[in-house]
Enzyme design. Structure first.
Site, PDB file in Angstrom:
ATOM      1  N   SER A  91      40.101-112.723 -17.699  1.00 41.79           N
ATOM      2  CA  SER A  91      41.192-111.951 -17.118  1.00 41.79           C
ATOM      3  C   SER A  91      42.299-111.809 -18.146  1.00 41.79           C
ATOM      4  CB  SER A  91      41.739-112.665 -15.873  1.00 41.79           C
ATOM      5  OG  SER A  91      42.914-112.057 -15.400  1.00 41.79           O
ATOM      6  N   TYR A 128      45.275-120.094 -11.422  1.00 44.19           N
ATOM      7  CA  TYR A 128      44.385-119.055 -11.936  1.00 44.19           C
ATOM      8  C   TYR A 128      44.542-118.889 -13.444  1.00 44.19           C
ATOM      9  CZ  TYR A 128      41.956-114.526 -11.931  1.00 44.19           C
ATOM     10  OH  TYR A 128      41.093-113.488 -12.165  1.00 44.19           O
TER      11      TYR A 128
END
Length: 282
Positions: free
Chosen positions: A149, A162
């Protein structure tokens, strides 16, 4: 690494896609079977796997196979057994690591379990799958794709669990590339920004306003485009991709001008800042 001229993905190849029952993993699988590449979906939920496999078979090129493996990527022994059994009857050349979860919230109020859950699935789960798949990938000739990501390249408000897991995944993948390239395996790291998916839809119900504002500093990219650029990377031999022209340019700008990137982020957050309102939890 020198880029190839001829596409590597072609009919007759076989891929394993974790998290393939929904979201980006499912879209990557759709595009693979449309090219004639057989796919085995690996995820936990048998009913979702069955529905995903049925939808893929309706799109698959002639002679393309679609299979499923119901296994938790956190279960190292289960993954080893499942991939070993699969390789014995259906050898595979490509592994796509797309399984992941998201937890968002103010650091002070997130439960401690949010950090262990996200790290266990997004990082440790990926490591377990790669370790289990590695003996069965062709040496040379195998390919590993890891979906990380942009949150693995920068910090994002509300994404402390995250970002931690995705940063770990980026560092792991970069290190792994140096180890496996001499064995003839290629490693591809994909770092998309936010895109519409079941995970994001669930997140939207509870996400903090600061996270929404900060995350959408980088515009969303259609999931089909992310999948296409992922497979293009496998075909061309490209090592790292940030899908979407604008996200790629903005990521480069943040890397080259970090102070400017932080200033923009702080302004977006300040415009909507609310802060934690609930008491701390252990």
């Amino acid at each position: 690494m020198t880029r190839r001229r001829d596409p590597w993905l072609r009919p007759g190849r076989h891929s394993v896609v974790t998290g393939g029952s929904s979201g980006l993993g499912l879209e990557i699988s759709r595009q693979l079977v449309a090219r004639g590449v057989s796919v085995t979906l690996l995820a936990r939920d048998e009913s979702r796997l069955a529905a995903a496999a049925e939808s893929l078979r309706a799109r698959a090129a002639s002679g393309t196979e679609v299979g499923t493996l119901s296994v938790d990527i956190g279960d190292a022994d289960g993954v080893v057994g499942a991939l070993g059994t699969l390789a014995g009857t259906h050898p595979f050349e490509l592994l796509v690591n797309s399984a992941g979860i998201m937890r968002e919230g103010y650091f002070e109020t997130l439960p401690a379990t949010a950090f262990t859950e996200v790290m266990d699935i997004n990082f440790h789960g990926t490591v377990k799958v790669i370790r289990a798949a590695l003996p069965h990938l062709p040496h040379p000739g195998g390919r590993i794709v890891t979906i990380a990501s942009i949150a693995g390249l920068t910090g994002v408000f509300g994404y402390t669990p995250y970002c931690a897991a995705k940063h770990a995944l980026v560092g792991f993948t970069d290190a792994l590339r140096f180890e496996l390239e001499p064995q003839g395996l290629e490693i591809h790291l994909i770092c998309p920004g936010e895109f519409d998916s079941p995970l994001v839809a669930a997140l939207d119900a509870t996400r903090t306003p600061e996270n929404r504002a900060h995350t959408l500093t980088i515009p969303k990219v259609d999931v089909a485009q992310i999948a296409t650029q992922t497979l293009d990377a496998v075909d061309s031999g490209r090592e790292q991709v940030i899908p979407g022209r604008i996200p790629a340019l903005m990521s480069a700008g943040r890397r080259l001008f970090p102070a400017t990137g932080r200033m923009i982020g702080r302004r977006k957050i300040a415009a909507v800042y609310r802060g934690p309102r609930t008491s701390r939890r252990p």
